[in-house]
Design a protein around this motif. Structure first.
Motif, PDB file in Angstrom:
ATOM      1  N   TYR A 127      48.497  40.819  44.071  1.00 14.54           N
ATOM      2  CA  TYR A 127      47.343  40.519  44.296  1.00 14.54           C
ATOM      3  C   TYR A 127      46.067  41.217  43.237  1.00 14.54           C
ATOM      4  O   TYR A 127      44.925  40.774  43.282  1.00 14.54           O
ATOM      5  N   ALA A 128      46.715  42.397  42.395  1.00 13.76           N
ATOM      6  CA  ALA A 128      45.877  42.927  41.520  1.00 13.76           C
ATOM      7  C   ALA A 128      45.831  42.125  40.119  1.00 13.76           C
ATOM      8  O   ALA A 128      45.441  42.456  39.215  1.00 13.76           O
ATOM      9  N   TYR A 148      33.766  40.354  42.919  1.00 16.51           N
ATOM     10  CA  TYR A 148      33.219  41.608  42.898  1.00 16.51           C
ATOM     11  C   TYR A 148      31.916  41.714  42.190  1.00 16.51           C
ATOM     12  O   TYR A 148      31.897  40.986  40.795  1.00 16.51           O
ATOM     13  N   GLY A 149      30.956  42.326  42.619  1.00 20.54           N
ATOM     14  CA  GLY A 149      29.645  42.572  41.947  1.00 20.54           C
ATOM     15  C   GLY A 149      28.696  41.481  42.402  1.00 20.54           C
ATOM     16  O   GLY A 149      27.680  41.760  42.309  1.00 20.54           O
ATOM     17  N   GLU A 150      29.041  40.764  43.332  1.00 22.10           N
ATOM     18  CA  GLU A 150      28.298  39.654  44.099  1.00 22.10           C
ATOM     19  C   GLU A 150      28.332  40.208  45.453  1.00 22.10           C
ATOM     20  O   GLU A 150      28.722  39.722  46.353  1.00 22.10           O
ATOM     21  N   LEU A 168      35.017  49.423  41.274  1.00 23.64           N
ATOM     22  CA  LEU A 168      34.911  50.539  40.322  1.00 23.64           C
ATOM     23  C   LEU A 168      36.439  50.486  39.527  1.00 23.64           C
ATOM     24  O   LEU A 168      37.351  50.763  40.260  1.00 23.64           O
ATOM     25  N   GLY A 169      36.354  50.230  38.251  1.00 26.77           N
ATOM     26  CA  GLY A 169      37.620  50.102  37.499  1.00 26.77           C
ATOM     27  C   GLY A 169      38.345  48.583  37.721  1.00 26.77           C
ATOM     28  O   GLY A 169      38.010  47.740  38.255  1.00 26.77           O
ATOM     29  N   ASP A 170      39.694  48.587  37.494  1.00 28.63           N
ATOM     30  CA  ASP A 170      40.513  47.667  37.419  1.00 28.63           C
ATOM     31  C   ASP A 170      40.817  47.194  39.017  1.00 28.63           C
ATOM     32  O   ASP A 170      40.710  48.093  39.932  1.00 28.63           O
ATOM     33  N   ALA A 171      41.512  46.136  38.774  1.00 28.29           N
ATOM     34  CA  ALA A 171      41.897  45.530  40.097  1.00 28.29           C
ATOM     35  C   ALA A 171      42.997  46.511  40.752  1.00 28.29           C
ATOM     36  O   ALA A 171      44.076  46.850  40.055  1.00 28.29           O
ATOM     37  N   THR A 172      43.193  46.747  42.008  1.00 28.56           N
ATOM     38  CA  THR A 172      44.319  47.546  42.768  1.00 28.56           C
ATOM     39  C   THR A 172      44.578  46.695  43.944  1.00 28.56           C
ATOM     40  O   THR A 172      43.763  45.965  44.465  1.00 28.56           O
ATOM     41  N   VAL A 173      45.684  47.053  44.728  1.00 25.41           N
ATOM     42  CA  VAL A 173      45.926  46.571  45.974  1.00 25.41           C
ATOM     43  C   VAL A 173      44.833  46.895  47.087  1.00 25.41           C
ATOM     44  O   VAL A 173      44.400  46.034  47.781  1.00 25.41           O
ATOM     45  N   GLY A 174      44.050  47.913  46.767  1.00 24.05           N
ATOM     46  CA  GLY A 174      42.933  48.277  47.682  1.00 24.05           C
ATOM     47  C   GLY A 174      41.452  47.297  47.464  1.00 24.05           C
ATOM     48  O   GLY A 174      40.806  47.275  48.370  1.00 24.05           O
ATOM     49  N   ALA A 175      41.537  47.130  46.061  1.00 26.69           N
ATOM     50  CA  ALA A 175      40.324  45.959  45.734  1.00 26.69           C
ATOM     51  C   ALA A 175      40.943  45.132  44.703  1.00 26.69           C
ATOM     52  O   ALA A 175      40.858  45.083  43.463  1.00 26.69           O
TER      53      ALA A 175
END
Length: 189
Positions: A26-27, A75-77, A82-89
């Motif tokens: 997912y990231a 993201y950004g919309e 913040l930062g790179d993709a993660t499982v949380g984002a």
């Protein structure tokens, strides 16, 4: 490839023997995930762009036969990452709304499908793994600078979505959808 298996950090592609033959993190790249799924499922999805909201960034929902949805997040919309993709984002999430898509099973690692009765799932559901729309059957714990550690899992929704309602819709006693990754939390905002 006979099954798509929702896991906390990736969508796995399994063969008939249950062996993992591919993994779409997912990231990872949403474009690569969409290309792989288009090849596996024999054609492209429908695409439905959506606007940012109170709790979500804008994005595009990629839908195969109203069964499998890949939510591409922009993201950004409306919501920043913040930062790179993660499982949380993540760059994308998946949703299973049926038992199969184009002859491929849609399932969790624990064998849970859309339509399974919650009371028949027994100890596959940990009541401490609650999400905002149901429970999680599997989770990972990742470092989080704000809370120390955060849990993300494979969610089982107990809500049938109603596009005309301003909320989830109707609470049901069966798995209405499977999604990953989802935040495992003690409450919702």
């Amino acid at each position: 490839m006979t099954a798509l298996v929702a896991r906390p950090e990736a969508l796995e592609l399994h063969d008939a023997g249950g062996t993992v033959v591919g993994s779409l993190e997912y990231a990872g790249s949403v474009d690569e995930a969409l290309a792989a799924l288009t090849a596996v499922l024999g054609g492209p999805p429908e695409e439905e762009p959506y606007d940012a909201g109170n709790h979500n960034a804008a994005g595009v929902m990629h839908i195969w036969d109203d069964a499998l949805k890949v939510d591409e997040i922009h993201y950004g919309e409306g919501v920043a990452r913040l930062g790179d993709a993660t499982v949380g984002a993540p760059d994308f999430r998946v949703y299973f709304d049926q038992v199969e898509v184009r002859g491929k099973e849609l399932v969790t690692r624990d064998g849970v499908h859309v339509g399974d009765a919650f009371d028949a799932l027994g100890d596959r559901i940990d009541p401490d793994l609650w999400t905002c729309s149901g429970w999680a059957v599997e989770h990972v714990e990742v470092p989080d600078p704000q809370v120390g550690a955060a849990k993300y899992g494979v969610g089982l929704s107990e809500w049938e979505w109603d596009e005309t309602a301003q909320n989830y819709g109707t609470q049901v006693d069966y798995v209405a959808s499977v999604s990953a990754p989802v935040s495992v939390a003690s409450g919702c905002v």
